[in-house]
Scaffold this active site. Structure first.
Site, short mmCIF file in Angstrom:
data_model
loop_
_atom_site.label_atom_id
_atom_site.label_comp_id
_atom_site.label_asym_id
_atom_site.label_seq_id
_atom_site.Cartn_x
_atom_site.Cartn_y
_atom_site.Cartn_z
N HIS A 141 -1.53 1.45 -4.16
CA HIS A 141 -1.86 2.87 -4.01
C HIS A 141 -0.96 3.77 -4.86
O HIS A 141 -0.89 4.98 -4.60
CB HIS A 141 -1.85 3.27 -2.54
CG HIS A 141 -2.92 2.58 -1.74
ND1 HIS A 141 -2.95 2.54 -0.36
CD2 HIS A 141 -4.03 1.90 -2.15
CE1 HIS A 141 -4.02 1.87 0.04
NE2 HIS A 141 -4.68 1.46 -1.03
N GLN B 289 0.84 -1.20 0.00
CA GLN B 289 0.00 0.00 0.00
C GLN B 289 0.88 1.24 0.00
O GLN B 289 0.38 2.36 -0.04
CB GLN B 289 -0.89 0.01 1.25
CG GLN B 289 -1.83 -1.18 1.34
CD GLN B 289 -2.41 -1.33 2.75
OE1 GLN B 289 -3.40 -0.72 3.08
NE2 GLN B 289 -1.75 -2.13 3.57
N ASN B 290 2.19 1.04 0.08
CA ASN B 290 3.10 2.18 0.22
C ASN B 290 3.43 2.80 -1.14
O ASN B 290 3.55 2.11 -2.14
CB ASN B 290 4.40 1.74 0.90
CG ASN B 290 4.14 1.21 2.29
OD1 ASN B 290 3.04 1.39 2.82
ND2 ASN B 290 5.12 0.56 2.89
N VAL B 291 3.61 4.10 -1.11
CA VAL B 291 3.94 4.83 -2.35
C VAL B 291 5.38 5.33 -2.31
O VAL B 291 5.83 6.03 -3.20
CB VAL B 291 2.97 6.04 -2.54
CG1 VAL B 291 1.53 5.57 -2.68
CG2 VAL B 291 3.08 7.07 -1.40
N GLY C 264 3.06 -4.43 8.98
CA GLY C 264 3.03 -2.98 9.20
C GLY C 264 1.84 -2.27 8.59
O GLY C 264 1.98 -1.16 8.08
N ASN D 98 3.46 -6.69 13.40
CA ASN D 98 3.03 -5.33 13.72
C ASN D 98 3.48 -5.01 15.15
O ASN D 98 3.55 -5.90 15.98
CB ASN D 98 1.50 -5.21 13.61
CG ASN D 98 1.05 -3.78 13.39
OD1 ASN D 98 1.35 -2.90 14.18
ND2 ASN D 98 0.34 -3.54 12.30
P1 OAD Z 1 -1.30 2.98 8.89
O1 OAD Z 1 -0.62 4.23 9.30
O2 OAD Z 1 -2.77 2.95 8.92
O3 OAD Z 1 -0.79 1.78 9.80
C1 OAD Z 1 0.56 1.55 10.04
C2 OAD Z 1 0.69 0.29 10.86
O4 OAD Z 1 2.05 0.01 11.02
C3 OAD Z 1 0.07 0.39 12.26
O5 OAD Z 1 -0.74 -0.74 12.50
C4 OAD Z 1 1.30 0.38 13.19
O6 OAD Z 1 1.05 -0.27 14.42
C5 OAD Z 1 2.30 -0.40 12.35
N1 OAD Z 1 3.71 -0.12 12.61
C6 OAD Z 1 4.30 1.06 12.93
N2 OAD Z 1 5.63 0.92 13.04
C7 OAD Z 1 5.90 -0.39 12.77
C8 OAD Z 1 7.10 -1.17 12.70
N3 OAD Z 1 8.31 -0.64 12.95
N4 OAD Z 1 6.99 -2.48 12.42
C9 OAD Z 1 5.78 -3.04 12.18
N5 OAD Z 1 4.63 -2.36 12.22
C10 OAD Z 1 4.68 -1.06 12.51
O7 OAD Z 1 -0.73 2.60 7.44
P2 OAD Z 1 -1.36 1.64 6.35
O8 OAD Z 1 -2.03 0.47 6.96
O9 OAD Z 1 -0.32 1.41 5.34
O10 OAD Z 1 -3.76 5.29 1.73
O11 OAD Z 1 -2.47 2.59 5.72
C11 OAD Z 1 -3.17 2.17 4.61
C12 OAD Z 1 -3.51 3.34 3.73
O12 OAD Z 1 -4.14 4.36 4.48
C13 OAD Z 1 -2.30 4.05 3.13
O13 OAD Z 1 -1.82 3.41 1.96
C14 OAD Z 1 -2.84 5.40 2.83
C15 OAD Z 1 -3.55 5.65 4.14
O14 OAD Z 1 -4.52 6.59 4.17
C16 OAD Z 1 -3.99 6.34 0.92
O15 OAD Z 1 -3.43 7.41 1.05
C17 OAD Z 1 -4.99 6.05 -0.15
#
Ligand code: OAD
Length: 236
Positions: free
Chosen positions: A115, A97-99, A183, A209
């Site tokens: 994304h 999902q990362n850009v 993550g 996570n």
């Molecule tokens: P989130 O910010 O929603 O979630 C990040 C996750 O990473 C959380 O569950 C944290 O607990 C976890 N985390 C943080 N540091 C970590 C580490 N060192 N190791 C493992 N886990 C860790 O990000 P996404 O789930 O990627 O979309 O969000 C999904 C989408 O929502 C993104 O692609 C973006 C956003 O809005 C758009 O912009 C369309």
């Protein structure tokens, strides 16, 4: 950990879904949580087609700032461990999902970027799509050779995922013996539905996570900790 290592070792088909957390140890901010981008900024003001039409310069300033901070970041041991895993397996699909482009810079092969990619631009007029790694961009908003205004090559809320890519991600998740979910807060759809799909197809699901997520109770194994520390141990 031992059980998860066994599952990975014995599987020939592996799919991986990553989210912002895998890049956190590279210094790229996540979206949710106390330090997340969505605590400081409103998605509807910056990450929707409506926001862009309303104020393209504001949206571009935000993306230019993000490009600037990501440009300084380096892939971490979590990204690198996935490259290692890809080398070990015949069937391996990386869905992100990362850009931020950190999987590319780590050396991952084909990546399904659900994304989009912050390092690509797209023309609103002729639909041309091209890479541009300049930081900062010389003029905001940037323009295409045809004279049309360009937008970031990312997917915004309310937009469909890139053509064909979603179908490929679904196939990979449904065919996988093991799905690694790394993550991600697993709250953004359709990406999060890959977990349900893989589970229905009897894949082992391993979550990595630092905290519990809505899917933690449904997975076969939930490894709690930073992916940059856990993944190298899991893959070694
Ligand atoms: P989130 O910010 O929603 O979630 C990040 C996750 O990473 C959380 O569950 C944290 O607990 C976890 N985390 C943080 N540091 C970590 C580490 N060192 N190791 C493992 N886990 C860790 O990000 P996404 O789930 O990627 O979309 O969000 C999904 C989408 O929502 C993104 O692609 C973006 C956003 O809005 C758009 O912009 C369309």
């Amino acid at each position: 950990m031992q059980q998860a290592r066994e599952w990975i070792k014995n599987a020939s088909k592996i799919a991986v879904l990553t989210g912002a957390g895998i890049s956190a140890e590279s210094g790229v901010p996540t979206f949710r949580g106390d330090q997340g981008l969505w605590k400081q900024y409103k998605p509807e003001e910056l990450a929707t087609p409506e926001a862009f039409l309303r104020d393209p310069r504001l949206v571009w300033e935000w993306y230019d700032w993000r490009r600037h901070s990501i440009a300084k970041a380096l892939p971490n041991p979590g990204h690198k461990a996935l490259v290692e895993l890809e080398c070990q397996k015949r069937y391996f699909t990386l869905i992100t999902q990362n850009v931020d482009g950190l999987h590319d810079r780590a050396g991952s092969g084909r990546i399904l970027k659900l994304h989009g990619d912050i390092w690509r631009l797209r023309c609103l007029d002729c639909r041309a799509d091209w890479p541009d790694r300049r930081v900062p961009l010389p003029k905001l908003p940037p323009h295409c050779r045809c004279g049309g205004m360009a937008r970031p090559g990312v997917v915004w809320f309310g937009e469909p995922l890139p053509d064909g890519m979603w179908m490929e991600a679904e196939h990979a998740a449904a065919a996988a013996e093991v799905l690694l979910v790394i993550g991600t807060s697993a709250v953004v759809y359709p990406a999060a539905s890959l977990v349900t799909l893989a589970r229905a197809a009897k894949a082992r699901i391993i979550e990595i996570n630092i905290e519990e997520t809505p899917i933690s109770g449904e997975v076969d194994c939930s490894l709690r900790g930073p992916s940059g520390e856990i993944l190298p141990k899991l893959v070694a």
